[in-house]
Structures are given as C-alpha cells and as structure tokens.
Enzyme design. Structure first.
Site, PDB file in Angstrom:
ATOM      1  N   ASP A 176      -3.039   3.444  -4.193  1.00 35.94           N
ATOM      2  CA  ASP A 176      -3.247   4.772  -3.656  1.00 35.94           C
ATOM      3  C   ASP A 176      -2.706   5.767  -4.693  1.00 35.94           C
ATOM      4  O   ASP A 176      -1.981   5.379  -5.613  1.00 35.94           O
ATOM      5  CB  ASP A 176      -2.499   4.886  -2.323  1.00 35.94           C
ATOM      6  CG  ASP A 176      -2.569   6.275  -1.733  1.00 35.94           C
ATOM      7  OD1 ASP A 176      -3.643   6.913  -1.820  1.00 35.94           O
ATOM      8  OD2 ASP A 176      -1.554   6.730  -1.181  1.00 35.94           O
ATOM      9  N   ASP A 190      -1.551   9.780  -4.125  1.00 38.73           N
ATOM     10  CA  ASP A 190      -0.447  10.610  -3.635  1.00 38.73           C
ATOM     11  C   ASP A 190       0.594   9.783  -2.898  1.00 38.73           C
ATOM     12  O   ASP A 190       0.265   8.946  -2.052  1.00 38.73           O
ATOM     13  CB  ASP A 190      -0.992  11.685  -2.697  1.00 38.73           C
ATOM     14  CG  ASP A 190      -1.845  12.708  -3.421  1.00 38.73           C
ATOM     15  OD1 ASP A 190      -1.339  13.797  -3.717  1.00 38.73           O
ATOM     16  OD2 ASP A 190      -3.022  12.409  -3.706  1.00 38.73           O
ATOM     17  N   ASP A 249      -2.217  17.191   5.629  1.00 38.95           N
ATOM     18  CA  ASP A 249      -3.546  17.617   6.042  1.00 38.95           C
ATOM     19  C   ASP A 249      -4.227  16.450   6.758  1.00 38.95           C
ATOM     20  O   ASP A 249      -3.638  15.383   6.927  1.00 38.95           O
ATOM     21  CB  ASP A 249      -4.379  18.084   4.839  1.00 38.95           C
ATOM     22  CG  ASP A 249      -4.373  17.080   3.681  1.00 38.95           C
ATOM     23  OD1 ASP A 249      -4.060  15.890   3.927  1.00 38.95           O
ATOM     24  OD2 ASP A 249      -4.685  17.449   2.543  1.00 38.95           O
TER      25      ASP A 249
END
Length: 407
Positions: free
Chosen positions: A144, A146, A336
């Site tokens: 991944d 972030d 988010d």
C-alpha cells in the site's frame, strides 16, 4: 462514558479481526492465572514465555490442520474453522511459536504483569511468522502507499530508510509493486511525484535496467499499471497487455452507472450526517473529501453506506464487494472515503499473473485490513502483513532482509 463508548465501538464487527481476538482470548488465561512471585522474576518471566509459546504452538498446529483440510476440500471441518468461523486461507505455514519467541526477546511481553498480550502484540507476531515462512520462496512484494511507505497524503521522501530496503529486494531478484488507491489515470508524472524520493534513490544507486524493470506501480486499486524504465521513469502499460478477463468484461457504461450510485450515496451521507465535504468524481472512482476533520465513525458510516448501496444496485445485498459482477472497494481512507471500481485483490492477481508468482510466494504489506479498509481483499490472493505505519514497514523489511541474506 467516552472510554466505555470507545471500547464498545471496537467490538463492532467491522473493527475486529476474529483470528487475533481468538488468540488474544487464549493468551488471557495464563496471564490471569500465573503467579506473581517477586522473589523469582527471571524464573517467572521464563515460565510465562513458555506458557505463551505453548499456546502459539497449539494455534500453529490448528492452522496446519486447517491447511490440510483445505487441500482436501473440507476446510469447514477443521477445529480452527469451528472456533473462528470467518477464518480464511493460509497460503503458508505460520511458525507462530518461533515468531513469538523472536518478538518476546525484544518486547518482553512475558515480563508484563499488568498489561496482557494485546491486539497489536499478536498482529506483530503474526507478521513475523509470515515473514519467516515466506522468505525462502518470495517472488513478489506489494505495498500500500499512504501510511505504509509514507505519511498520509505525503510523498516518498528522499531520506526514507525504506529506499535502501526496497532496493535490496530488487537486487535480490524480487519483484516490488506499489498497489495504491491513488488514481491519477495514465498520468505517469503524478505517480512519479508521489514516489520521487524512491525513484531518485534508484538513480543514485544506479540500478540496472533488469533490476528497475521489476518495480511496478498499480494505481486506482487495479486500474492503471506502470513499470519502471531504465531511465528511472514510469511507463504506462495499457490494460490490453495484461488485464484479466474480469477487467476486460467491464464496459465504461457499466462503470459510470455504478459510480452514479456511489456518488448519490455519498451525497446522501453528506446531507444526512451534516458533513462539510466535497464529492470528487474520477474515471474509475468517486470520493468524499472533507473540508474539516471527520471522526472515524463518520467515515465508516460513509464507507458502509456506499458498500450496501452498491451491493443492492447489483442485486446482491448479502454478497461481498469482491463477489459481484463489477467488483468494487468502498473504504475509509483515514481522512476521506472513496469508492473505487475494482479492488486490490484484482490488482495483486494482475501482478501475480504477469510475474508468475503464486499466492504462497506473494506478500502484500498494508495498513487497512479491517473490513472497511482497502487492503482487506488481498487476503484472498496472497500472504499479508498488517502494519500501522511506515516505521513498522521498515521493521518488517529489516527482518525480511536479515532472513534473505542469511540464506
């Protein structure tokens, strides 16, 4: 009041990992029952370590049995499946007893008198066991972006200690890929900007064309594939060169129709929850980007609401996001919420097909392994390590590097 609420929130099914909770419960008994003799601390610590190690050894045997019955086609008959009904597939053995003893030498879990083995302790032990098991056969490591390789929303820094570790993997002949939700379409420069420190590290170390050709970036979960060229730039690979039949079966009309449903649901969440946020639409994704910090409960609500709306729209309200005509990923990104067409399960499978790396030789490292996270689906395709920060990624790669260079 707040403390009790936080405890209850973590009991929600989407905030738990059932295998880790099962192991934690098994370890609680010896922690509660063992004596606290102040006059023989060293002996007591060793006895505690042996008790914990014995439990990990027993769980190791349960996993071995589960793997054997899985190969026989009857995994639900295993004792582990009856104890943890949601248990998935183990692509390798897990030397849990050895991993515990290794971690305990540093963290001294067995010396603790007031804090029992925790969720994070067990997560790290599972990670260590997976690294020990997969190292001899490792062909592909996917990451991944972030909170795994760099801080949330930041770029890969020039001085990141991960650069050296990733370069050592490439020099060992291991393929390395970043599988990220970040979707910039076919714009290689945007991905190069996010990974600028790493690419400059490749150039500084003068990696050969063959070595950098083993480095991939797959954006938008599984939608935009890039490969590193000899000049240390990223080159877009058209999906006609690699896409599996499931990807090729999607039409743009179907994709946009599904995104319309997701966009409408996120807009409803904004209205219903009173969120000050912007809805962003991309070619294969739609996201909710808040103008102020949201609580994780609000983000989870947006992710789960979107997931249910998309399942209903495909006529499968009781299915999983991976098991519908157009797979998707609705996830809490930490700050988010996004809905992507496709998911990292497909992304990892694309890379496995290209490279020829089977599940037992593929490792995915990420921080989003709860059911509202976008790394969760990769468990069906490969071995995994669940980290919570780039610092933990460094620790995992340091352990892996030590094993690789011993062999």
């Amino acid at each position: 009041m707040t403390s009790q609420y936080r405890v209850n929130y973590h009991l929600r099914s989407h905030k738990r990992d059932n295998l880790i909770e099962f192991i934690k419960g098994m370890l609680l008994t010896p922690f509660v029952l063992h004596p606290h003799d102040e006059e023989s601390k060293a002996t007591q610590e060793q006895e505690n370590a042996n008790r914990y190690a014995g439990i990990f050894g027993s769980i190791e045997m349960l996993i071995d049995e589960h793997r054997e019955l899985l190969q026989a086609g009857i995994p639900t008959h295993s004792r582990l499946a009856k104890l943890v009904p949601s248990i998935g597939t183990f692509f390798t053995r897990l030397p849990l007893e050895a991993a515990f003893r290794h971690i305990n030498r540093t963290n001294r879990i067995s010396a603790r008198k007031h804090v029992p083995p925790s969720f994070n302790d067990i997560r790290r032990i599972l990670n260590m066991a997976q690294v020990m098991a997969i190292a001899p056969e490792l062909q592909l490591v996917t990451f991944d972006g972030d909170m795994t390789l760099y801080a949330d929303g930041q770029n890969f820094a020039d001085d990141s200690p991960l650069t050296v570790l990733l370069i050592r993997l490439l020099r060992q002949g291991i393929n390395v890929a970043i599988v990220t939700a970040a979707g910039y379409g076919t714009d290689a420069m945007r991905y190069e900007q996010r990974l600028s420190g790493l690419l400059r590290g490749f150039a500084k170390e003068e990696l050969t064309p063959a070595q950098v050709a083993r480095f991939y970036v797959l954006g938008g979960e599984c939608n935009f594939l890039f490969r590193c060229r000899a000049d240390y730039r990223l080159e877009f690979i058209d999906d006609t060169m690699y896409a599996s039949s499931s990807l090729r079966s999607w039409t743009d009309t179907q994709v946009q129709k599904l995104l319309d449903v997701a966009e409408a649901e996120l807009a409803d969440c904004v209205r219903r929850l009173g969120i000050n946020a912007q809805i962003l639409r991309k070619p294969r994704a739609v996201g909710l980007v808040p103008h102020e910090e949201l609580t994780r409960e609000q983000l989870d609500e947006c992710a789960l609401s979107s997931q249910m709306a998309l399942l209903r729209s495909q006529g499968a309200p009781k299915s999983e996001p991976c098991d519908v005509p157009i797979p998707f990923c609705a996830f809490n990104g930490g700050s988010d919420c996004w809905v992507d067409i496709g998911n990292k399960l497909i992304g990892v499978q694309i890379l496995q097909e290209m490279i020829g790396s089977p599940p037992q030789a593929t490792l995915h490292v990420g921080d989003q392994f709860l059911s509202t996270g976008n790394d969760f689906s990769t468990r069906a395709a490969c071995c995994t390590c669940w980290i919570i920060s780039p610092h933990e990624t460094q620790g995992i790669l340091t352990e892996l590097d030590a094993i690789l260079f011993q062999s």
